[in-house]
Design an enzyme around this catalytic site. Structure first.
Site, short mmCIF file in Angstrom:
data_model
loop_
_atom_site.label_atom_id
_atom_site.label_comp_id
_atom_site.label_asym_id
_atom_site.label_seq_id
_atom_site.Cartn_x
_atom_site.Cartn_y
_atom_site.Cartn_z
N CYS A 269 -2.77 15.99 1.20
CA CYS A 269 -3.01 16.37 -0.19
C CYS A 269 -3.68 17.75 -0.29
CB CYS A 269 -3.81 15.28 -0.91
SG CYS A 269 -3.68 15.34 -2.71
N HIS A 359 -0.15 10.59 -0.04
CA HIS A 359 -1.20 9.77 0.59
C HIS A 359 -0.61 8.68 1.48
CE1 HIS A 359 -4.74 11.26 -1.71
NE2 HIS A 359 -3.79 11.60 -2.56
N GLU A 361 -2.15 6.88 3.59
CA GLU A 361 -3.06 5.73 3.76
C GLU A 361 -2.83 4.68 2.68
OE1 GLU A 361 -4.79 7.75 0.47
OE2 GLU A 361 -4.01 8.53 2.36
#
Length: 385
Positions: A269, A359, A361
């Protein structure tokens, strides 16, 4: 222009009157949700239908008022396991139909109660579809939410909104990052050490690395290159975070030092934008950004299309149609958003460094991009070989 409450929402008895005022003069009337008072920020919308707790606690949303496009929010309440940080970071919250009674075996309190306890001013009962269409047409803009004693003449409230700072030019990473270094130990046998620069890191990120045998040293956004290498890292990670990447001169300086040493590098990001700047590319503000957990991205290195989680209002200006020559070797765009062709990833071809704008994760899902942490591990293994 004022938008009245939808008929079904006007039946809600709880919550005092509230009004949302955009900087272009349009306003929406509803009911207070969460804390009562006033708040300001950049109005943005999130298209996720779940994962609201992770959204609220994502430091990248610092100084933003989040509009939820899903009409019914708060169904599963709030638990103590899912936050991505120690607090809610959004400056305001906008929903159409709040859940009246949360229902989930892990729920400890309602979303309304959690917002109120942390002082987050919100508004409910407005036509969020109309508001989202307005932001898509006009672009993300400054906004204020007013309720209780903060309610005034709309001209006065509009003037307050227009006096607040814009997101363009905002340097915010240090405001949300850790002040002290901390360590997330590897799960099982330790294989690698990673220095993670916290620009607004989410809790799931070091956890995903720890699952792969990585001991993660999370450093403040102000960490120097010497402090990064003091932990003897096998790799260096640059996290997500809020604000305008054009202001992030210190992280860019540190990353350039990492690239000069050819240490394996991974950015997410804000970290993707930092890599873009480090390679000599520019950045720019998107009209309304990408926020949600249903964004289609193509990994151009494999051709695979992934459904991904996003939260970014800025992007890297790099050519999609060719390999670029940079100070640190050849670079190319590795990932692209299929909705609008925005750059969603970069990689160097002559040394171990890559980044993505989204993202991987993704605690609330989807998990299509989790392999990127394995790709980071592979780079560190290759460096040791």
């Amino acid at each position: 222009m004022t938008i009245s409450n939808p008929g079904h929402a006007s039946k809600r008895k709880e919550g005092s009157p509230a009004v949302l005022v955009l900087e272009d003069g349009r306003s929406f009337r509803g009911r207070a949700y969460g804390a009562v008072g006033e708040t300001f920020g950049e109005a943005v919308f999130s298209t996720g239908m779940t994962g609201y707790q992770e959204t609220l606690t994502d430091p990248s949303y610092h100084r933003q008022v989040v509009v939820m496009t899903a009409p019914h929010v708060g169904n599963t309440g709030v638990n103590d396991e899912d936050p991505e940080s120690k607090r809610i970071w959004v400056s305001g919250y906008v929903v159409r139909d709040p859940a009246r009674v949360p229902s989930n075996w892990r729920s400890r309190r309602s979303l309304d109660e959690e917002l109120a306890s942390q002082g987050v001013v919100g508004i409910s009962g407005i036509d969020t579809r109309a508001l989202t269409r307005h932001l898509r047409e006009r672009g993300a803009m400054r906004v204020g939410i007013f309720s209780g004693n903060a309610l005034e003449d709309e001209g006065v409230m509009l003037a307050k909104v227009r006096q607040t700072p814009e997101m363009a030019g905002a340097d915010l990473a240090a405001e949300v990052a850790t002040k002290e270094t901390y360590v997330v130990p590897a799960v099982g046998a330790k294989k690698f050490t990673v220095a993670a620069i916290d620009l607004g890191i989410k809790g799931m990120t070091p956890h995903r690395m720890a699952e792969r045998g990585i001991e993660v040293h999370v450093l403040p956004a102000t960490a120097t290159l010497e402090e990064v290498y003091a932990v003897k890292p096998d790799g260096v990670f640059f996290s997500n975070g809020p604000g305008d990447p054009s202001t992030a001169d210190h992280p860019v300086s540190v990353m350039r030092g990492v690239l000069e040493r050819k240490t394996p590098l991974f950015g997410i990001c804000f970290g993707n934008q930092i890599l873009g700047r480090s390679l000599g590319f520019g950045t720019y503000k998107l009209k309304y950004g990408h926020r949600g957990i249903n964004q289609p991205v193509q990994d151009r290195t494999t051709g695979k299309v992934e459904v991904t989680a996003h939260n970014h209002g800025f992007a890297v200006d790099a050519p999609l149609d060719r390999v670029s020559d940079t100070e640190f070797g050849r670079a190319e765009v590795s990932h692209v958003c299929l909705n609008d062709k925005v750059v969603e990833g970069l990689q160097l071809l002559d040394q171990p460094a890559f980044s993505v704008q989204y993202h991987p994760e993704a605690a609330a899902g989807p998990h299509d991009a989790a392999y990127l942490f394995d790709r980071f591990v592979t780079l560190m293994e290759g460096k040791r070989a």
